[in-house]
Design a protein around this motif. Structure first.
Motif, PDB file in Angstrom:
ATOM      1  N   GLN A 189      38.633  41.792  36.755  1.00  0.00           N
ATOM      2  CA  GLN A 189      39.672  41.360  37.682  1.00  0.00           C
ATOM      3  C   GLN A 189      40.845  42.333  37.682  1.00  0.00           C
ATOM      4  O   GLN A 189      41.327  42.736  36.641  1.00  0.00           O
ATOM      5  CB  GLN A 189      40.216  39.993  37.286  1.00  0.00           C
ATOM      6  N   ALA A 190      41.274  42.666  38.847  1.00  0.00           N
ATOM      7  CA  ALA A 190      42.399  43.579  38.941  1.00  0.00           C
ATOM      8  C   ALA A 190      43.632  42.814  39.383  1.00  0.00           C
ATOM      9  O   ALA A 190      43.558  41.914  40.197  1.00  0.00           O
ATOM     10  CB  ALA A 190      42.087  44.677  39.951  1.00  0.00           C
ATOM     11  N   LYS A 191      44.730  43.181  38.822  1.00  0.00           N
ATOM     12  CA  LYS A 191      45.990  42.603  39.285  1.00  0.00           C
ATOM     13  C   LYS A 191      46.877  43.723  39.758  1.00  0.00           C
ATOM     14  O   LYS A 191      47.060  44.718  39.079  1.00  0.00           O
ATOM     15  CB  LYS A 191      46.680  41.836  38.157  1.00  0.00           C
ATOM     16  N   LYS A 192      47.392  43.557  40.940  1.00  0.00           N
ATOM     17  CA  LYS A 192      48.270  44.579  41.462  1.00  0.00           C
ATOM     18  C   LYS A 192      49.703  44.110  41.305  1.00  0.00           C
ATOM     19  O   LYS A 192      50.099  43.121  41.889  1.00  0.00           O
ATOM     20  CB  LYS A 192      47.957  44.836  42.944  1.00  0.00           C
ATOM     21  N   ALA A 193      50.456  44.801  40.501  1.00  0.00           N
ATOM     22  CA  ALA A 193      51.855  44.439  40.334  1.00  0.00           C
ATOM     23  C   ALA A 193      52.621  44.985  41.521  1.00  0.00           C
ATOM     24  O   ALA A 193      52.575  46.173  41.799  1.00  0.00           O
ATOM     25  CB  ALA A 193      52.397  45.016  39.036  1.00  0.00           C
ATOM     26  N   GLY A 194      53.276  44.120  42.244  1.00  0.00           N
ATOM     27  CA  GLY A 194      53.975  44.567  43.435  1.00  0.00           C
ATOM     28  C   GLY A 194      55.464  44.557  43.211  1.00  0.00           C
ATOM     29  O   GLY A 194      55.949  44.016  42.233  1.00  0.00           O
ATOM     30  N   ARG A 195      56.174  45.174  44.138  1.00  0.00           N
ATOM     31  CA  ARG A 195      57.630  45.105  44.080  1.00  0.00           C
ATOM     32  C   ARG A 195      58.089  43.720  44.501  1.00  0.00           C
ATOM     33  O   ARG A 195      59.255  43.407  44.458  1.00  0.00           O
ATOM     34  CB  ARG A 195      58.234  46.157  45.008  1.00  0.00           C
TER      35      ARG A 195
ATOM     36  N   GLU B 187      32.934  42.866  41.758  1.00  0.00           N
ATOM     37  CA  GLU B 187      32.819  41.409  41.716  1.00  0.00           C
ATOM     38  C   GLU B 187      33.114  40.791  43.091  1.00  0.00           C
ATOM     39  O   GLU B 187      33.130  39.577  43.238  1.00  0.00           O
ATOM     40  CB  GLU B 187      33.760  40.828  40.663  1.00  0.00           C
ATOM     41  N   GLY B 188      33.284  41.645  44.090  1.00  0.00           N
ATOM     42  CA  GLY B 188      33.714  41.193  45.409  1.00  0.00           C
ATOM     43  C   GLY B 188      32.921  40.050  46.006  1.00  0.00           C
ATOM     44  O   GLY B 188      33.491  39.020  46.375  1.00  0.00           O
ATOM     45  N   ALA B 189      31.605  40.201  46.089  1.00  0.00           N
ATOM     46  CA  ALA B 189      30.797  39.231  46.816  1.00  0.00           C
ATOM     47  C   ALA B 189      30.805  37.854  46.151  1.00  0.00           C
ATOM     48  O   ALA B 189      30.989  36.835  46.818  1.00  0.00           O
ATOM     49  CB  ALA B 189      29.365  39.746  46.949  1.00  0.00           C
ATOM     50  N   ALA B 190      30.627  37.838  44.852  1.00  0.00           N
ATOM     51  CA  ALA B 190      30.597  36.565  44.133  1.00  0.00           C
ATOM     52  C   ALA B 190      31.964  35.888  44.193  1.00  0.00           C
ATOM     53  O   ALA B 190      32.084  34.683  44.424  1.00  0.00           O
ATOM     54  CB  ALA B 190      30.196  36.807  42.682  1.00  0.00           C
ATOM     55  N   GLU B 191      32.988  36.708  44.001  1.00  0.00           N
ATOM     56  CA  GLU B 191      34.354  36.189  44.019  1.00  0.00           C
ATOM     57  C   GLU B 191      34.686  35.589  45.380  1.00  0.00           C
ATOM     58  O   GLU B 191      35.331  34.559  45.493  1.00  0.00           O
ATOM     59  CB  GLU B 191      35.290  37.353  43.708  1.00  0.00           C
ATOM     60  N   ARG B 192      34.187  36.271  46.407  1.00  0.00           N
ATOM     61  CA  ARG B 192      34.434  35.837  47.767  1.00  0.00           C
ATOM     62  C   ARG B 192      33.840  34.457  48.037  1.00  0.00           C
ATOM     63  O   ARG B 192      34.485  33.587  48.613  1.00  0.00           O
ATOM     64  CB  ARG B 192      33.790  36.855  48.708  1.00  0.00           C
ATOM     65  N   LEU B 193      32.603  34.310  47.593  1.00  0.00           N
ATOM     66  CA  LEU B 193      31.927  33.023  47.777  1.00  0.00           C
ATOM     67  C   LEU B 193      32.699  31.910  47.090  1.00  0.00           C
ATOM     68  O   LEU B 193      32.881  30.825  47.625  1.00  0.00           O
ATOM     69  CB  LEU B 193      30.519  33.091  47.183  1.00  0.00           C
ATOM     70  N   ARG B 194      33.133  32.212  45.895  1.00  0.00           N
ATOM     71  CA  ARG B 194      33.875  31.217  45.146  1.00  0.00           C
ATOM     72  C   ARG B 194      35.181  30.852  45.853  1.00  0.00           C
ATOM     73  O   ARG B 194      35.548  29.685  45.977  1.00  0.00           O
ATOM     74  CB  ARG B 194      34.197  31.778  43.747  1.00  0.00           C
ATOM     75  N   LEU B 195      35.868  31.895  46.338  1.00  0.00           N
ATOM     76  CA  LEU B 195      37.143  31.640  47.006  1.00  0.00           C
ATOM     77  C   LEU B 195      36.956  30.828  48.285  1.00  0.00           C
ATOM     78  O   LEU B 195      37.756  29.961  48.604  1.00  0.00           O
ATOM     79  CB  LEU B 195      37.849  32.960  47.315  1.00  0.00           C
ATOM     80  N   GLU B 196      35.869  31.127  49.001  1.00  0.00           N
ATOM     81  CA  GLU B 196      35.602  30.384  50.237  1.00  0.00           C
ATOM     82  C   GLU B 196      35.392  28.912  49.933  1.00  0.00           C
ATOM     83  O   GLU B 196      35.853  28.032  50.660  1.00  0.00           O
ATOM     84  CB  GLU B 196      34.390  30.979  50.956  1.00  0.00           C
TER      85      GLU B 196
ATOM     86  N   ARG C 123      48.396  29.036  45.579  1.00  0.00           N
ATOM     87  CA  ARG C 123      48.483  28.940  44.128  1.00  0.00           C
ATOM     88  C   ARG C 123      47.150  28.423  43.614  1.00  0.00           C
ATOM     89  O   ARG C 123      46.910  27.219  43.566  1.00  0.00           O
ATOM     90  CB  ARG C 123      49.637  28.019  43.730  1.00  0.00           C
ATOM     91  N   HIS C 124      46.272  29.351  43.244  1.00  0.00           N
ATOM     92  CA  HIS C 124      44.926  28.984  42.805  1.00  0.00           C
ATOM     93  C   HIS C 124      45.001  28.515  41.356  1.00  0.00           C
ATOM     94  O   HIS C 124      45.625  29.173  40.520  1.00  0.00           O
ATOM     95  CB  HIS C 124      44.001  30.196  42.936  1.00  0.00           C
ATOM     96  N   PRO C 125      44.363  27.371  41.059  1.00  0.00           N
ATOM     97  CA  PRO C 125      44.507  26.806  39.717  1.00  0.00           C
ATOM     98  C   PRO C 125      44.054  27.752  38.599  1.00  0.00           C
ATOM     99  O   PRO C 125      44.629  27.728  37.515  1.00  0.00           O
ATOM    100  CB  PRO C 125      43.663  25.533  39.744  1.00  0.00           C
ATOM    101  N   GLN C 126      43.047  28.588  38.848  1.00  0.00           N
ATOM    102  CA  GLN C 126      42.594  29.507  37.792  1.00  0.00           C
ATOM    103  C   GLN C 126      43.080  30.938  38.018  1.00  0.00           C
ATOM    104  O   GLN C 126      43.386  31.661  37.065  1.00  0.00           O
ATOM    105  CB  GLN C 126      41.061  29.545  37.696  1.00  0.00           C
ATOM    106  N   LEU C 127      43.122  31.362  39.277  1.00  0.00           N
ATOM    107  CA  LEU C 127      43.350  32.779  39.547  1.00  0.00           C
ATOM    108  C   LEU C 127      44.813  33.141  39.732  1.00  0.00           C
ATOM    109  O   LEU C 127      45.172  34.312  39.781  1.00  0.00           O
ATOM    110  CB  LEU C 127      42.549  33.207  40.775  1.00  0.00           C
TER     111      LEU C 127
END
Ligand code: C2E
Ligand code: MG
Ligand code: MG
Ligand code: MG
Length: 279
Positions: A1-7, A19-28, A65-69
């Motif tokens: 998992q990548a986290k992008k720290a933004g301004r 992990e894109g495809a699996a993550e996508r399915l889960r998010l959907e 606000r995703h409970p896990q992510l």
């Protein structure tokens, strides 16, 4: 998992390529539940008068606000909601949250002159939309004249005939309308004239290079002139530097938003930074 720290002052979760495809399915899958579980929250970015620095409005920007992510970016889940046919429900939820917030602030003596809410062009296709917006205005007690709806230029122009009709119905409610990300979407000038618009928002990709890149200077000037010619207001997004604000102001653009003034804020932060007397 990548986290992008933004301004932005927080990091959005971002799935990596592998992990894109699996993550996508889960998010959907989670997105459907998220609507029932009220996991969407709004941040508010100040819009200011470039001459005085005064608050003229806020743009509501949705986060999940995703409970896990953790906190998820709208650039991730809005396209997903559009594809899954969930954008209508999500859009109305955002609108209601935003209107309630403004009315609650009013009641507390905290005045935010204008609320801008992003609308997906998908939502415009629904003939029930104006009625549903009217119901939210009614239910919350929000003054329609203080609500501005923003639609992204590129999407709007692809559905321009439909949009003219839908936007007219919305204007009839008393709300104002803005084209978002202006300059990126190949607007046809004849449509621009026919759409019932109030404001052009100069896309931040042109604001970025102001005073450094002569092409960006020329584009910003042209958009400001176009707005003036069409009798529209103009607001610049993504202002990060004082020189950009000064340039815009000199060229006749007097409204803006961007990190120079503030990032998108939680309601509590907006109150502290912008609405409470500083003494
Ligand atoms: P947008 O409507 O053009 O919103 C402006 C975006 O620019 C926001 O990103 C904001 O955080 C970011 N921004 C503001 N100032 C600066 C700056 O000075 N520099 C830079 N680099 N960026 C700045 P955010 O919050 O990630 O939203 C992205 C997009 O997601 C929005 O672009 C909008 O198109 C969409 N969106 C957000 N909330 C909603 C929503 O409730 N409904 C719909 N349909 N779309 C939404
Ligand atoms: Mg916007
Ligand atoms: Mg924009
Ligand atoms: Mg944008």
């Amino acid at each position: 998992q990548a986290k992008k720290a933004g301004r932005n002052g927080f990091s959005f979760f971002e799935p990596t390529m592998s992990e894109g495809a699996a993550e996508r399915l889960r998010l959907e899958h989670d997105l459907r539940l998220a609507l029932q579980r009220d996991e969407f929250i709004l941040y508010y970015q100040p819009q200011v008068d470039l001459t005085t620095g005064e608050l003229i409005g806020v743009e509501a920007l949705c986060r999940w606000r995703h409970p896990q992510l953790g906190l998820l970016s709208p650039t991730l889940f809005i396209p997903m909601a559009e594809q899954l046919g969930l954008i209508d429900t999500l859009g109305l939820k955002v609108l209601e949250l935003g209107c309630r917030q403004i009315v609650d602030w009013d009641a507390a003596g905290l005045h935010v002159p204008r609320l801008a809410v992003n609308l997906s062009v998908r939502e415009l296709e629904r003939s029930q939309l104006p009625g549903r917006i009217a119901a939210i205005l009614e239910r919350t007690g929000m003054d329609p004249a203080r609500l501005e709806l923003e639609v992204t230029e590129s999407k709007l122009m692809r559905h321009a005939e439909m949009a003219i009709h839908a936007l007219n119905a919305m204007r009839a409610l008393g709300v104002t309308l803005a084209i978002d990300d202006f300059g990126t979407g190949y607007s046809s000038l004849s449509y621009l004239k026919r759409l019932p618009l109030n404001r052009l928002k100069i896309d931040r990709s042109f604001v970025k290079g102001l005073t450094q890149d002569v092409n960006d200077d020329a584009i910003a000037r042209a958009i400001i002139a176009l707005a003036r010619a069409l009798g529209l207001e103009v607001l610049a997004e993504g202002i990060e530097a004082r020189e950009q604000a000064d340039f815009l102001f000199r060229e006749g653009c007097i409204e803006g938003q961007g990190y120079l003034y503030d990032r998108p804020l939680t309601p509590e932060e907006l109150v502290v930074n912008w609405l409470e007397p500083s003494e």
